[in-house]
Design an enzyme around this catalytic site. Structure first.
Site, PDB file in Angstrom:
ATOM      1  N   LYS A 171      19.339  16.466  -7.101  1.00  0.00           N
ATOM      2  CA  LYS A 171      20.612  15.931  -7.596  1.00  0.00           C
ATOM      3  C   LYS A 171      21.551  15.892  -6.388  1.00  0.00           C
ATOM      4  O   LYS A 171      22.134  16.897  -6.007  1.00  0.00           O
ATOM      5  CB  LYS A 171      21.169  16.861  -8.670  1.00  0.00           C
ATOM      6  CG  LYS A 171      22.003  16.201  -9.750  1.00  0.00           C
ATOM      7  CD  LYS A 171      23.122  15.327  -9.265  1.00  0.00           C
ATOM      8  CE  LYS A 171      24.434  16.059  -9.134  1.00  0.00           C
ATOM      9  NZ  LYS A 171      25.464  15.309  -8.388  1.00  0.00           N
ATOM     10  N   GLU A 246      23.279  28.517  -1.069  1.00  0.00           N
ATOM     11  CA  GLU A 246      23.875  28.301   0.258  1.00  0.00           C
ATOM     12  C   GLU A 246      25.312  27.867   0.014  1.00  0.00           C
ATOM     13  O   GLU A 246      25.568  26.721  -0.351  1.00  0.00           O
ATOM     14  CB  GLU A 246      23.115  27.193   1.011  1.00  0.00           C
ATOM     15  CG  GLU A 246      21.648  27.481   1.270  1.00  0.00           C
ATOM     16  CD  GLU A 246      21.435  28.415   2.452  1.00  0.00           C
ATOM     17  OE1 GLU A 246      22.418  28.980   2.968  1.00  0.00           O
ATOM     18  OE2 GLU A 246      20.279  28.581   2.849  1.00  0.00           O
ATOM     19  N   CYS A 280      29.689  23.807   6.443  1.00  0.00           N
ATOM     20  CA  CYS A 280      29.740  25.169   5.897  1.00  0.00           C
ATOM     21  C   CYS A 280      29.842  26.183   7.024  1.00  0.00           C
ATOM     22  O   CYS A 280      30.456  27.226   6.869  1.00  0.00           O
ATOM     23  CB  CYS A 280      28.510  25.432   5.046  1.00  0.00           C
ATOM     24  SG  CYS A 280      26.978  25.114   5.919  1.00  0.00           S
ATOM     25  N   GLU A 379      38.113  28.757   2.812  1.00  0.00           N
ATOM     26  CA  GLU A 379      37.394  27.672   3.475  1.00  0.00           C
ATOM     27  C   GLU A 379      38.195  26.385   3.288  1.00  0.00           C
ATOM     28  O   GLU A 379      38.289  25.858   2.174  1.00  0.00           O
ATOM     29  CB  GLU A 379      36.012  27.535   2.840  1.00  0.00           C
ATOM     30  CG  GLU A 379      35.140  26.545   3.552  1.00  0.00           C
ATOM     31  CD  GLU A 379      33.803  26.360   2.860  1.00  0.00           C
ATOM     32  OE1 GLU A 379      33.771  26.221   1.627  1.00  0.00           O
ATOM     33  OE2 GLU A 379      32.789  26.343   3.570  1.00  0.00           O
TER      34      GLU A 379
HETATM   35  P1  NAD Z   1      30.181  21.303  -4.957  1.00  0.00           P
HETATM   36  O1  NAD Z   1      29.818  22.690  -5.358  1.00  0.00           O
HETATM   37  O2  NAD Z   1      31.350  20.670  -5.592  1.00  0.00           O
HETATM   38  O3  NAD Z   1      28.967  20.317  -5.218  1.00  0.00           O
HETATM   39  C1  NAD Z   1      27.685  20.584  -4.732  1.00  0.00           C
HETATM   40  C2  NAD Z   1      26.679  19.944  -5.662  1.00  0.00           C
HETATM   41  O4  NAD Z   1      26.750  20.584  -6.931  1.00  0.00           O
HETATM   42  C3  NAD Z   1      26.913  18.453  -5.913  1.00  0.00           C
HETATM   43  O5  NAD Z   1      25.668  17.780  -5.991  1.00  0.00           O
HETATM   44  C4  NAD Z   1      27.588  18.459  -7.280  1.00  0.00           C
HETATM   45  O6  NAD Z   1      27.388  17.269  -7.986  1.00  0.00           O
HETATM   46  C5  NAD Z   1      26.877  19.605  -7.949  1.00  0.00           C
HETATM   47  N1  NAD Z   1      27.605  20.206  -9.078  1.00  0.00           N
HETATM   48  C6  NAD Z   1      28.942  20.158  -9.336  1.00  0.00           C
HETATM   49  N2  NAD Z   1      29.214  20.787 -10.509  1.00  0.00           N
HETATM   50  C7  NAD Z   1      28.023  21.253 -10.976  1.00  0.00           C
HETATM   51  C8  NAD Z   1      27.652  22.008 -12.112  1.00  0.00           C
HETATM   52  N3  NAD Z   1      28.545  22.401 -13.036  1.00  0.00           N
HETATM   53  N4  NAD Z   1      26.348  22.343 -12.263  1.00  0.00           N
HETATM   54  C9  NAD Z   1      25.427  21.982 -11.342  1.00  0.00           C
HETATM   55  N5  NAD Z   1      25.724  21.231 -10.263  1.00  0.00           N
HETATM   56  C10 NAD Z   1      27.003  20.877 -10.071  1.00  0.00           C
HETATM   57  O7  NAD Z   1      30.286  21.358  -3.374  1.00  0.00           O
HETATM   58  P2  NAD Z   1      30.744  20.186  -2.428  1.00  0.00           P
HETATM   59  O8  NAD Z   1      32.215  20.074  -2.533  1.00  0.00           O
HETATM   60  O9  NAD Z   1      29.891  18.986  -2.646  1.00  0.00           O
HETATM   61  O10 NAD Z   1      30.331  20.777  -0.984  1.00  0.00           O
HETATM   62  C11 NAD Z   1      31.181  21.542  -0.230  1.00  0.00           C
HETATM   63  C12 NAD Z   1      30.784  23.009  -0.307  1.00  0.00           C
HETATM   64  O11 NAD Z   1      29.411  23.156   0.047  1.00  0.00           O
HETATM   65  C13 NAD Z   1      31.540  23.857   0.669  1.00  0.00           C
HETATM   66  O12 NAD Z   1      31.948  25.037   0.040  1.00  0.00           O
HETATM   67  C14 NAD Z   1      30.512  24.171   1.742  1.00  0.00           C
HETATM   68  O13 NAD Z   1      30.724  25.351   2.447  1.00  0.00           O
HETATM   69  C15 NAD Z   1      29.260  24.239   0.959  1.00  0.00           C
HETATM   70  N6  NAD Z   1      28.107  24.020   1.825  1.00  0.00           N
HETATM   71  C16 NAD Z   1      27.315  25.089   2.129  1.00  0.00           C
HETATM   72  C17 NAD Z   1      26.240  24.935   2.979  1.00  0.00           C
HETATM   73  C18 NAD Z   1      25.347  26.095   3.328  1.00  0.00           C
HETATM   74  O14 NAD Z   1      24.259  25.865   3.801  1.00  0.00           O
HETATM   75  N7  NAD Z   1      25.754  27.330   3.117  1.00  0.00           N
HETATM   76  C19 NAD Z   1      25.945  23.681   3.511  1.00  0.00           C
HETATM   77  C20 NAD Z   1      26.772  22.602   3.189  1.00  0.00           C
HETATM   78  C21 NAD Z   1      27.858  22.801   2.333  1.00  0.00           C
END
Ligand code: NAD
Length: 477
Positions: A171, A246, A280, A379
């Protein structure tokens, strides 16, 4: 219109619904994606289950490795096309997008070569027994990925899962689906059997939630925000499946008086402006020993004021951020800094004539941020570097460990003993000494401690995370 890939077929959502794809460059619609939901997720999970008992499930590790290798080659053949798509969807400068596609190919190369190298063992046991510990796939693995590095995150998450013989359902983030969809099409072209790699697009709270709650999945790899990570872990707990989380970070650089400042400064600036700070592992906190603070700030200010923001085609230091919410988030933190009288020591500049409706933010260097301030704790996910000063080694370590996160860190010093002491004392999944996040790091086990998550991706450890063992005890006398 971009389509999902389920059971080897390019399809729209069963409901017929779509979502607009907006360009970060000018805020205008340029494509649509299917708004998949529970019904589409269900189809994809069933297709993956079927794949495990048909052509995909019958492949040897060697054959899976060869397919992954072919996919890596195919990605490189389509390098220019994929980089342009990635840049268009996310707003990244072309150089960043090109690098991301190279790293995507690396994941398929690395795990293609690794597919037949993570295996079971034969254990010594009682007389008359032979004990085999078999290494087996988990089954259907779910991969929920964010928008900041859609291509890299796709490779990082699915390549080890496929190498170990799982069938995957992905997804992607609603803001960045186009490259994952295209890569799945290329996987179909090189011969990945139907159902082995499925992509369901849609909203997080619909398709994402449906995938993480689906009783047919056996593992979840989630990369994204802490708030959603908690929801995903709860869903995993209900079905008693393992999940790797992550999550976010607030990664510190700790710079001592004796550090090689000329080497450190460009790496530190790069570490916060790369991908417009939407990383991240962005090095978003700079903790500097008092003796070198003024000199370091001068050098940083000089470099920060040269940082330029533009469209992907301009290929400057930063592009726009991904969406309007992200733009407002960065602006909110900059306002908080101003309200608290934190000095904006230097700022980059936006190229003239950028579309007014694009999601541009100004890279900013903040001076002497109080450690408890939101800009030092949360963050921001934008090109904003919070600096602070310390006196003793113990204070430097305490500051480095003073947030809820623990993803990555760097120690800058020429003193060998201090390099060891500080890197051991910092709580993080990766610590660099006189370097930061070097070279993509496909080979290097990666993941968080504290609220940055748990489980490991990258390197061989990811193949262990995405497989299980079965101990077969045979009495033969
Ligand atoms: P997000 O949590 O909003 O979304 C991530 C994914 O989760 C998307 O595909 C989204 O559609 C899905 N999602 C949203 N609501 C959901 C739910 N209720 N149930 C299941 N899935 C759902 O994050 P974002 O804004 O897309 O990304 C930014 C964040 O990701 C930052 O906090 C960043 O630090 C983190 N990040 C972490 C790493 C790592 O390796 N640690 C790498 C990249 C990004």
């Amino acid at each position: 219109m971009a389509q999902m890939l389920i059971n080897g077929l390019s399809v729209g959502a069963l409901s017929g619904q779509e979502l607009d794809v907006l360009s970060p460059v000018d805020g205008q619609k340029f494509d649509v994606i299917p708004r998949g939901d529970r019904a589409d997720v269900d189809l994809a999970v069933k297709a993956a289950q079927n794949a495990l008992t048909s052509a995909w499930g019958r492949m040897t590790a060697l054959e899976r490795g060869r397919l992954l290798h072919k996919l890596g080659e195919k990605v490189l053949e389509h390098h220019a096309e994929l980089a342009a798509l990635e840049a268009r969807d996310t707003g990244k400068p072309m150089t960043t997008a090109r690098n991301d596609i190279t790293v995507l190919a690396r994941y398929f190369e690395f795990y293609g070569a690794g597919a037949d190298k993570v295996h079971g063992m034969v254990l010594p046991f009682l007389d008359g027994y032979t004990v085999n510990v078999l290494r087996e796939p988990l089954g259907v693995t779910a991969h929920i990925i964010p928008w900041n590095y859609p291509a890299q995150m796709l490779g990082r998450s699915i390549a080890p899962a496929l190498a170990m013989g799982n069938a995957v359902v992905v997804k992607p983030a609603e803001d960045a689906c186009l490259t994952p969809i295209r890569v799945a099409e290329l996987a179909r072209e090189v011969g990945f059997p139907p159902g082995s790699l499925n992509i369901v697009t849609g909203l997080g709270e619909e398709a994402g939630a449906a995938l993480s709650e689906h009783p047919g999945i056996n593992f979840i790899s989630f990369t994204g925000s802490n708030e959603v990570g908690v929801l995903v872990q709860k869903a995993a707990a209900k079905n008693v499946v393992k999940c790797v989380l992550e999550l976010g970070g607030k990664s510190p650089h700790v710079v001592f008086d004796d550090a090689d400042i000329d080497r450190a400064v460009p790496i530190i600036v790069r570490g916060i402006i790369a991908n417009t700070g939407q990383t991240c592992t962005a090095g978003s906190r700079l903790i500097i020993q008092q003796g070198v603070y003024p000199r370091m700030m001068d050098k940083l200010a000089e470099q920060f004021s040269k940082v330029r923001v533009g469209t992907p085609e301009m290929d400057l230091d930063c592009g726009p951020v991904v969406n309007i919410a992200q733009q407002q988030r960065v602006e909110y933190f900059l306002n908080e800094a101003k309200k608290s009288n934190i000095e904006l020591v230097a700022q980059g500049s936006l190229a003239p004539g950028l579309p007014a409706a694009g999601y541009y933010v100004t890279p900013t260097l903040l001076g002497r941020v109080p450690p408890s301030h939101a800009c030092a704790q949360e963050e921001i996910f934008g090109p904003v570097l919070a600096t602070m000063a310390f006196d003793t080694e113990a204070e430097g370590i305490a500051l480095a460990n003073s947030t809820q996160y623990g993803l990555m860190a760097a120690v800058w010093t020429e003193n060998g003993g201090r390099q060891q002491r500080v890197s051991k004392a910092i709580k993080a999944g990766q610590v660099y000494i006189n370097a930061f996040g070097a070279g993509g790091g496909v080979e290097l086990p990666f993941g968080g401690v504290k609220k940055s998550g748990h489980g490991r991706e990258k390197g061989f450890l990811a193949m262990e995370e995405m497989s299980t063992t079965k101990t077969v005890v045979h009495y033969h006398g």
